[in-house]
Design a protein around this motif. Structure first.
Motif, PDB file in Angstrom:
ATOM      1  N   ASP A 177       0.812  -1.096   0.111  1.00 13.80           N
ATOM      2  CA  ASP A 177       0.013   0.256   0.032  1.00 13.80           C
ATOM      3  C   ASP A 177       1.033   1.229   0.159  1.00 13.80           C
ATOM      4  O   ASP A 177       0.678   2.323  -0.982  1.00 13.80           O
ATOM      5  CB  ASP A 177      -0.980  -0.106   1.152  1.00 13.80           C
ATOM      6  CG  ASP A 177      -1.978  -1.161   1.170  1.00 13.80           C
ATOM      7  OD1 ASP A 177      -2.293  -1.505   0.061  1.00 13.80           O
ATOM      8  OD2 ASP A 177      -2.699  -1.594   2.122  1.00 13.80           O
ATOM      9  N   SER A 185      -5.138   9.828   1.624  1.00 11.70           N
ATOM     10  CA  SER A 185      -4.222   9.487   2.510  1.00 11.70           C
ATOM     11  C   SER A 185      -3.880   7.960   2.685  1.00 11.70           C
ATOM     12  O   SER A 185      -4.997   7.016   2.257  1.00 11.70           O
ATOM     13  CB  SER A 185      -4.231   9.752   3.889  1.00 11.70           C
ATOM     14  OG  SER A 185      -5.596   9.490   4.470  1.00 11.70           O
ATOM     15  N   ILE A 186      -2.893   7.369   3.355  1.00 13.06           N
ATOM     16  CA  ILE A 186      -2.680   6.008   3.768  1.00 13.06           C
ATOM     17  C   ILE A 186      -3.675   5.655   4.671  1.00 13.06           C
ATOM     18  O   ILE A 186      -3.748   6.243   5.779  1.00 13.06           O
ATOM     19  CB  ILE A 186      -1.242   5.611   3.869  1.00 13.06           C
ATOM     20  CG1 ILE A 186      -0.426   5.532   2.624  1.00 13.06           C
ATOM     21  CG2 ILE A 186      -1.151   4.282   4.592  1.00 13.06           C
ATOM     22  CD1 ILE A 186      -0.364   4.539   2.110  1.00 13.06           C
ATOM     23  N   HIS A 201       0.674   7.363   8.433  1.00 18.65           N
ATOM     24  CA  HIS A 201      -0.829   7.559   8.093  1.00 18.65           C
ATOM     25  C   HIS A 201      -1.204   9.072   8.655  1.00 18.65           C
ATOM     26  O   HIS A 201      -2.013   9.645   7.654  1.00 18.65           O
ATOM     27  CB  HIS A 201      -1.629   6.621   8.997  1.00 18.65           C
ATOM     28  CG  HIS A 201      -3.030   6.905   9.304  1.00 18.65           C
ATOM     29  ND1 HIS A 201      -4.107   6.760   8.099  1.00 18.65           N
ATOM     30  CD2 HIS A 201      -3.677   7.477  10.302  1.00 18.65           C
ATOM     31  CE1 HIS A 201      -5.109   7.308   8.819  1.00 18.65           C
ATOM     32  NE2 HIS A 201      -5.096   7.663  10.083  1.00 18.65           N
ATOM     33  N   GLU A 219       2.381   1.682  -3.513  1.00 22.11           N
ATOM     34  CA  GLU A 219       1.294   2.483  -4.550  1.00 22.11           C
ATOM     35  C   GLU A 219       1.243   3.630  -4.103  1.00 22.11           C
ATOM     36  O   GLU A 219       1.095   4.594  -5.097  1.00 22.11           O
ATOM     37  CB  GLU A 219      -0.056   1.652  -4.197  1.00 22.11           C
ATOM     38  CG  GLU A 219      -0.956   2.059  -5.286  1.00 22.11           C
ATOM     39  CD  GLU A 219      -0.853   1.809  -6.678  1.00 22.11           C
ATOM     40  OE1 GLU A 219      -1.316   2.429  -7.375  1.00 22.11           O
ATOM     41  OE2 GLU A 219       0.324   0.909  -6.929  1.00 22.11           O
ATOM     42  N   TYR A 220       1.261   4.181  -2.774  1.00 14.71           N
ATOM     43  CA  TYR A 220       1.074   5.619  -2.549  1.00 14.71           C
ATOM     44  C   TYR A 220       2.420   6.273  -3.003  1.00 14.71           C
ATOM     45  O   TYR A 220       2.065   7.555  -3.698  1.00 14.71           O
ATOM     46  CB  TYR A 220       0.894   5.784  -0.981  1.00 14.71           C
ATOM     47  CG  TYR A 220       0.790   7.258  -0.608  1.00 14.71           C
ATOM     48  CD1 TYR A 220      -0.557   7.927  -0.581  1.00 14.71           C
ATOM     49  CD2 TYR A 220       1.666   8.234  -0.324  1.00 14.71           C
ATOM     50  CE1 TYR A 220      -0.988   9.195  -0.354  1.00 14.71           C
ATOM     51  CE2 TYR A 220       1.693   9.347   0.075  1.00 14.71           C
ATOM     52  CZ  TYR A 220       0.494  10.028  -0.106  1.00 14.71           C
ATOM     53  OH  TYR A 220       0.125  11.417   0.459  1.00 14.71           O
ATOM     54  N   TYR A 221       3.461   5.781  -3.208  1.00 12.31           N
ATOM     55  CA  TYR A 221       4.632   6.248  -3.538  1.00 12.31           C
ATOM     56  C   TYR A 221       4.745   6.655  -5.001  1.00 12.31           C
ATOM     57  O   TYR A 221       5.025   7.656  -5.551  1.00 12.31           O
ATOM     58  CB  TYR A 221       5.890   5.626  -3.137  1.00 12.31           C
ATOM     59  CG  TYR A 221       7.103   5.965  -3.942  1.00 12.31           C
ATOM     60  CD1 TYR A 221       7.840   7.185  -3.576  1.00 12.31           C
ATOM     61  CD2 TYR A 221       7.773   4.920  -4.413  1.00 12.31           C
ATOM     62  CE1 TYR A 221       8.973   7.864  -4.149  1.00 12.31           C
ATOM     63  CE2 TYR A 221       8.873   5.488  -5.174  1.00 12.31           C
ATOM     64  CZ  TYR A 221       9.576   6.776  -5.017  1.00 12.31           C
ATOM     65  OH  TYR A 221      10.786   7.118  -5.702  1.00 12.31           O
ATOM     66  N   TYR A 258      -3.458  15.721   3.511  1.00  6.96           N
ATOM     67  CA  TYR A 258      -4.457  15.499   2.567  1.00  6.96           C
ATOM     68  C   TYR A 258      -5.696  16.789   3.253  1.00  6.96           C
ATOM     69  O   TYR A 258      -6.087  17.459   2.209  1.00  6.96           O
ATOM     70  CB  TYR A 258      -5.127  14.425   2.430  1.00  6.96           C
ATOM     71  CG  TYR A 258      -6.209  14.056   1.833  1.00  6.96           C
ATOM     72  CD1 TYR A 258      -6.354  14.061   0.315  1.00  6.96           C
ATOM     73  CD2 TYR A 258      -7.718  14.190   2.233  1.00  6.96           C
ATOM     74  CE1 TYR A 258      -7.365  13.809  -0.306  1.00  6.96           C
ATOM     75  CE2 TYR A 258      -8.686  14.212   1.455  1.00  6.96           C
ATOM     76  CZ  TYR A 258      -8.615  13.945   0.139  1.00  6.96           C
ATOM     77  OH  TYR A 258      -9.644  13.825  -0.657  1.00  6.96           O
ATOM     78  N   SER A 305       7.176   8.675   1.668  1.00  7.11           N
ATOM     79  CA  SER A 305       6.862   7.466   1.217  1.00  7.11           C
ATOM     80  C   SER A 305       7.970   6.676   0.727  1.00  7.11           C
ATOM     81  O   SER A 305       7.668   5.419   0.754  1.00  7.11           O
ATOM     82  CB  SER A 305       5.758   7.872   0.145  1.00  7.11           C
ATOM     83  OG  SER A 305       6.138   8.776  -0.933  1.00  7.11           O
ATOM     84  N   THR A 311       0.099  11.762   5.904  1.00  6.43           N
ATOM     85  CA  THR A 311      -0.561  11.664   4.864  1.00  6.43           C
ATOM     86  C   THR A 311      -1.721  12.303   4.880  1.00  6.43           C
ATOM     87  O   THR A 311      -2.712  12.990   3.957  1.00  6.43           O
ATOM     88  CB  THR A 311      -0.495  10.288   4.006  1.00  6.43           C
ATOM     89  OG1 THR A 311      -1.045   9.520   4.700  1.00  6.43           O
ATOM     90  CG2 THR A 311       0.831   9.734   3.406  1.00  6.43           C
ATOM     91  N   LYS A 352       2.075   6.871  -6.648  1.00 11.97           N
ATOM     92  CA  LYS A 352       0.832   7.907  -7.112  1.00 11.97           C
ATOM     93  C   LYS A 352       1.422   9.400  -6.829  1.00 11.97           C
ATOM     94  O   LYS A 352       1.248  10.388  -7.760  1.00 11.97           O
ATOM     95  CB  LYS A 352      -0.391   7.514  -6.436  1.00 11.97           C
ATOM     96  CG  LYS A 352      -1.074   6.512  -6.663  1.00 11.97           C
ATOM     97  CD  LYS A 352      -2.581   6.281  -6.121  1.00 11.97           C
ATOM     98  CE  LYS A 352      -3.224   5.172  -6.200  1.00 11.97           C
ATOM     99  NZ  LYS A 352      -4.514   4.877  -5.473  1.00 11.97           N
ATOM    100  N   ILE A 353       2.131   9.549  -5.786  1.00 13.00           N
ATOM    101  CA  ILE A 353       2.236  10.867  -5.118  1.00 13.00           C
ATOM    102  C   ILE A 353       3.458  11.271  -6.145  1.00 13.00           C
ATOM    103  O   ILE A 353       3.723  12.689  -6.355  1.00 13.00           O
ATOM    104  CB  ILE A 353       2.941  10.791  -3.908  1.00 13.00           C
ATOM    105  CG1 ILE A 353       2.804  12.141  -3.214  1.00 13.00           C
ATOM    106  CG2 ILE A 353       4.125  10.134  -3.634  1.00 13.00           C
ATOM    107  CD1 ILE A 353       1.396  12.839  -3.119  1.00 13.00           C
TER     108      ILE A 353
END
Length: 241
Positions: free
Chosen positions: A107, A124-125, A151, A110-112, A158, A179, A154, A114-115
């Protein structure tokens, strides 16, 4: 187990042989050991020992010693088996917990992803469920603290970006750096645990635990500085040392 007992047994036999020889010589009335009468007596006694003539005389004692030895063997073997079972169960528990670490790490990865290319801040995570957090803490309590910290980082960012549209461009590199570091922490811990058969749970993480090369490479790609790693900058360096 025999290897553990080998040296003590050899030592005990040597001590017994020395004491037996000394006692026999002390109780002998034939004179010096290497004189004719004593030499013949010595050979007779040696023949008695070699031909096991003494077994019948001491059969009760021998049976008792054998029983004690068998009992000791059973006890030691049982303890080793119990220890082996404990280690097997612990390793199984570690592998199960590692699945949770991998899930949360994916997870973060994936955030890394996207960002890095986002024009607006992604969601956010999420905070992992309690069972995953328990597994992560079993591997290392610091990991569970890290994901909670990430968490809130982010999530707070956000929320701020929803209020102020200029907040995201100003903080994007911090989110990328954090991230990136968070993803590498989870990734490298997972690899380390899988490759370490005798890994001890609840490990303490330090800078020596991690390899900074992926961070250096990522920092070069996104033009990051040490400060952009945020709370994780104590674990990595963005420059070659």
């Amino acid at each position: 187990m025999f290897q553990k007992l080998k040296q003590p047994l050899i030592f005990a036999v040597c001590v017994w042989a020395l004491l037996a020889f000394t006692a026999a010589q002390s109780s002998s009335t034939c004179g010096a050991f290497f004189t004719g009468d004593c030499l013949r007596l010595g050979w007779q006694r040696l023949s008695h020992v070699v031909l096991l003539g003494w077994v019948e005389e001491f059969q009760t004692l021998i049976a008792g010693i054998a029983a004690l030895g068998a009992g000791a063997f059973v006890i030691v073997s049982g303890r080793e088996q119990i220890q082996h079972l404990r280690e097997s169960k612990q390793r199984e528990k570690i592998d199960d917990a590692l699945d949770s670490v991998y899930t949360v790490g994916a997870d973060v990865g994936e955030y890394y992803r996207k960002i890095r290319f986002a024009t607006k801040i992604p969601a956010s995570i999420p905070l992992p469920p309690a069972d995953l957090m328990k597994d992560i803490a079993y591997i290392s309590p610091q990991l569970s603290q890290f994901i909670i910290r990430f968490h809130f980082l982010t999530s707070d960012t956000y929320d701020d970006c929803q209020i102020n549209k200029h907040h995201f461009p100003l903080n994007k590199k911090y989110l990328i750096g954090s991230s990136l570091a968070m993803f590498q922490i989870f990734k490298q811990v997972t690899e380390h645990v899988r490759e370490t058969p005798d890994f001890k749970p609840r490990a303490t993480l330090t800078k020596m635990t991690f390899d900074s090369d992926p961070i250096i490479y990522g920092a070069e790609e996104d033009n990051l500085e040490q400060k952009h790693l945020g709370a994780f900058q104590d674990f990595f360096s963005v420059t070659s040392e």
